[in-house]
Design a protein around this motif. Structure first.
Motif, PDB file in Angstrom:
ATOM      1  N   UNK A 197     -11.744   7.402  -2.671  1.00 19.39           N
ATOM      2  CA  UNK A 197     -10.305   7.181  -2.785  1.00 19.39           C
ATOM      3  C   UNK A 197      -9.579   8.207  -3.661  1.00 19.39           C
ATOM      4  N   UNK A 207      -0.943   9.803  -3.619  1.00 18.81           N
ATOM      5  CA  UNK A 207      -0.032   8.800  -4.134  1.00 18.81           C
ATOM      6  C   UNK A 207       0.732   9.311  -5.358  1.00 18.81           C
ATOM      7  N   UNK A 208      -0.002   9.911  -6.315  1.00 19.75           N
ATOM      8  CA  UNK A 208       0.664  10.410  -7.521  1.00 19.75           C
ATOM      9  C   UNK A 208       1.676  11.498  -7.177  1.00 19.75           C
ATOM     10  N   UNK A 237       3.320  11.790  -4.313  1.00 25.28           N
ATOM     11  CA  UNK A 237       4.489  11.170  -3.674  1.00 25.28           C
ATOM     12  C   UNK A 237       5.393  10.541  -4.730  1.00 25.28           C
ATOM     13  N   UNK A 238       4.769   9.852  -5.696  1.00 29.64           N
ATOM     14  CA  UNK A 238       5.578   9.212  -6.737  1.00 29.64           C
ATOM     15  C   UNK A 238       6.375  10.252  -7.512  1.00 29.64           C
ATOM     16  N   UNK A 266       9.233  11.550  -5.431  1.00 29.05           N
ATOM     17  CA  UNK A 266      10.281  10.531  -5.347  1.00 29.05           C
ATOM     18  C   UNK A 266      11.060  10.451  -6.664  1.00 29.05           C
ATOM     19  N   UNK A 281      -6.756   9.836  -1.848  1.00 30.80           N
ATOM     20  CA  UNK A 281      -5.648   8.897  -1.734  1.00 30.80           C
ATOM     21  C   UNK A 281      -4.835   8.865  -3.030  1.00 30.80           C
TER      22      UNK A 281
END
Lengths: 480, 480
Positions: free
Chosen positions: B382, B389-390, B392-393, B396, B385
């Motif tokens: 993972x 994720x980090x 994308x955050x 954003x 993944x």
């Protein structure tokens, strides 16, 4: 208390996870194929294969301890997590829910129907049910409460009335109590009749007719003493006990200091109402460390590794917002000195050093003060000493390392006055760091707030803004 | 194992400390008066009073548990600490030394003579002696070793050969072993003859003729089962065990997960050689949390609250030095852009915001990754993944809050391009923060180093230097 399947070593645990992921992937592949097949015969075969895979997976899960199932669930992205969750025996839902982290628990409860939840909760002790309650939607809370019998409901309600962080909110109800005037033989017969002793129980509680605590009788002693001795001869009258309203953190301290395994919990009338065991204390310690670790960086909520990005991003906003504000304020401090910077651009180059070193040394002071507070090492009698010490250290280190920085500045810019401004600003900002680093956690502690959360932000705010102000201000006064 | 005096509640502990400080102050006052008195008669009276005070103090100390004496010693400045230390019964020195923090232990050992230390050590178990050894000067180590009998010496040596952080280095030797083919009646008679069972022992270890582990027999079960049953019928064959070379952190995880109280420790031939109990695990958890907490701010050594200023100042140098270097590097990055700053001084005002917000959000990522690593939640399957994720955050949050900052910039400076530079720099620096915040702890972990120590420094180094570089570089390209 139910018997659990065997326990795994960490090594085997990771292998188990791999196996489950492998089975899940195969399963998904097969279901995918089933959908795509045209011939009914092929479809039938694929469906049979899929069923077999599922059975294998279910069997694997059945062989796992609830804590290990929890571990597996936490490692899986949401769709696969729910797939595994649906394969678990409903009877074990409760035990697994108790083991998973808060964030993952929420994702699993979302998937539950009322009936399943009530079925799951049937197999739990009332203190365990009370643990789950805060995470349930309110209609589920009502449904669960209705499903309990009178005495369980009362116990759940009583645990839930104790404030979080109190001993009462942690305690268990399954205690074994004996009178002091009976013989060991009678105790042993009573225990045999009772049939089961909780796993982590290391002592019986000795009480009088009114339920008042008289002492503790260790199982060890019970085993090696003669059957004719009286409980009163063997019991330890100085057993450590807690009140329901005691602070759980304080109880934890006592468990660590005195190597306790369990302790009786008393109500305000000194009657034994429950028990607190080392396993609950360990969980509490772990939980507190986690909160502190994440609280330091402004994360109020634990993050599920596989939570949606949007959810995780919002979890970090508070901290981002606070830091934007402090950085913005520091930036406004600099803007006051824009004229000075245009005249001597070296000021802009050097100013972050003063701010940054102040922040970092201040955080050392914060860490030491928080640790001292946690160990109850700091009290009225030595707080003045602590202040004086931190100030002396910052004066010493400021002078020493400020001079080093002053020297660098002179080498770079051949400006003696600028180099002196650098040294003085560093000394002053380290003093501010020592003052803030001591005062902020002490104040938060006195206000009954957790000093681990928030101290660091306040400190950085002070050392950044004041670092810029002192350095630029001194430069304006002395140089321009 | 010796019987200890009663245990105190935290509340009473603070009162006790106050009483002792009061007695100490009176004592010092009286001795002071004795020196100043001229008349022999008055001198005599004062000496008698002084002696009485000392006796009172000694009695108070005798009534305290070693852990509570340790608490008192840690609260006292060095001269008073030594005064109290000298009043403690030499027999209890060993027990107290085991309880105090490393820094305070050093100050007490300095005050000990060889003979006293050997006398103190006589009352300890061999695993406890091994615990003290690393803190003793080498001549004392030799003297203590000489004073031990053959078997104790071998045990101490064997514990000392296990690397720190292994189960072997933590384990105790006092185990109770039984064969599986005997009846409970025989076991009970054996235990009565043996006479004492260690305090935190919750199970006997079942072994065969060669000492190979067969299972565990809980004291609970022993108490409630019929005397004719065989050990083999009652024992749990799936008992959790550890090898001497296992990682203590992993063992801790198993204790937490499965709510263990004790577990057998095996050598590489699967023979039971010792035991690890929950009290040792608790101490280990506490010790690890402390190291992590202080390691985050570069404190390699625990600080005695009353250590000399000079000593404490030096303890903080490594961190100060590292931070000066990173701050200095960041400052050199800025200096490259001095021309740009002179042309547009707003750059100097705004640049710290980019650096600071990057550092703070990066530290959130660091805290979450370190926590995930500690809980073994992050693995090969993972990690990709997690990265995604980090990233994308940060994309954003960077876009959202970067725009807010861009707006502020526009309001302050009415410069659209500058405001776009601000927004872009914030997005880019948050991405760098996410990358560094994930990569650094993962890399340290893979290199078998503690990610809690050092990750934060590396991160701040990157976000500061890159924050300045990106913001100023973009400004030069776009604006000037």
């Amino acid at each position: 208390m139910t018997e659990h399947p065997p326990i795994l070593h960490q090594r085997n645990l990771e292998d188990t996870l791999k196996q489950i992921i492998y089975l899940l992937n195969k399963q998904q592949l097969v279901s995918h194929l089933v959908k795509k097949q045209d011939s009914p015969r092929q479809e039938l075969i694929q469906t049979l294969v899929a069923k077999q895979q599922l059975a294998e997976l279910r069997q694997k899960l059945e062989s796992l301890h609830p804590a290990d199932i929890a571990y597996v669930l936490e490692q899986l992205p949401l769709p696969q997590r729910i797939m595994v969750w649906d394969l678990i025996d409903v009877k074990r839902y409760g035990a697994v829910l108790l083991e998973v982290s808060d964030a993952v628990r929420a994702s699993l409860i979302d998937d539950l129907e009322h009936k399943e939840l009530i079925h799951a909760v049937e197999h739990l002790e009332s203190d365990e049910i009370a643990d789950l309650m805060p995470d349930l939607p309110s209609d589920m809370v009502i449904a669960v409460m209705k499903s309990l019998d009178q005495s369980d409901r009362e116990q759940v309600q009583s645990v839930m009335t104790f404030p979080e962080g109190s001993v009462g909110a942690l305690m268990e109800f399954d205690v074994v109590m004996v009178r002091e005037d009976i013989s060991i033989d009678v105790v042993l017969r009573y225990l045999r009749r009772r049939g089961e002793i909780p796993n982590d129980l290391d002592q019986l509680f000795v009480v009088d007719r009114e339920g008042l605590l008289k002492g503790g009788l260790k199982l060890n002693k019970l085993l090696i003493s003669s059957p004719d001795s009286l409980v009163s001869e063997l019991m330890n009258p100085d057993v450590v006990f807690f009140y329901t309203h005691d602070d759980a953190g304080e109880a934890t301290g006592a468990f660590e200091r005195y190597d306790l395994i369990s302790a009786p919990v008393l109500n305000s009338h000194n009657q034994v109402v429950g028990r607190i065991g080392i396993d609950l204390v360990m969980d509490f310690v772990e939980e507190r460390a986690k909160k502190e670790r994440l609280g330091q960086v402004g994360l109020t909520e634990e993050e599920d590794l596989f939570a949606p990005v949007w959810h995780s991003a919002r979890n970090r906003w508070l901290w981002l917002g606070v830091n934007l504000m402090t950085a913005f304020f520091a930036s406004r401090v600099i803007s006051v000195f824009e004229d000075a910077i245009v005249q001597l651009v070296a000021l802009a180059t050097l100013m972050p050093i003063v701010a940054s070193v102040g922040g970092n040394t201040g955080n050392q002071t914060v860490a030491l003060v928080i640790r001292g507070l946690a160990l109850k090492q700091i009290n009225r009698s030595n707080v003045r000493y602590l202040f004086a010490k931190e100030l002396s250290i910052s004066l010493l280190n400021g002078t020493l390392w400020g001079s080093v920085m002053g020297l660098f500045t002179f080498v770079l810019y051949q400006d003696m006055t600028l180099s002196l401004v650098m040294t003085s600003a560093m000394i002053l900002n380290l003093i501010i760091a020592a003052l803030t680093g001591t005062l902020v956690p002490l104040t938060l502690h006195r206000l009954n707030r957790d000093p681990a959360i928030g101290s660091s932000v306040m400190l950085t705010f002070m050392t950044d803004s004041m670092g810029f102000f002192i350095f630029l201000g001194l430069a304006v006064v002395v140089l321009l």
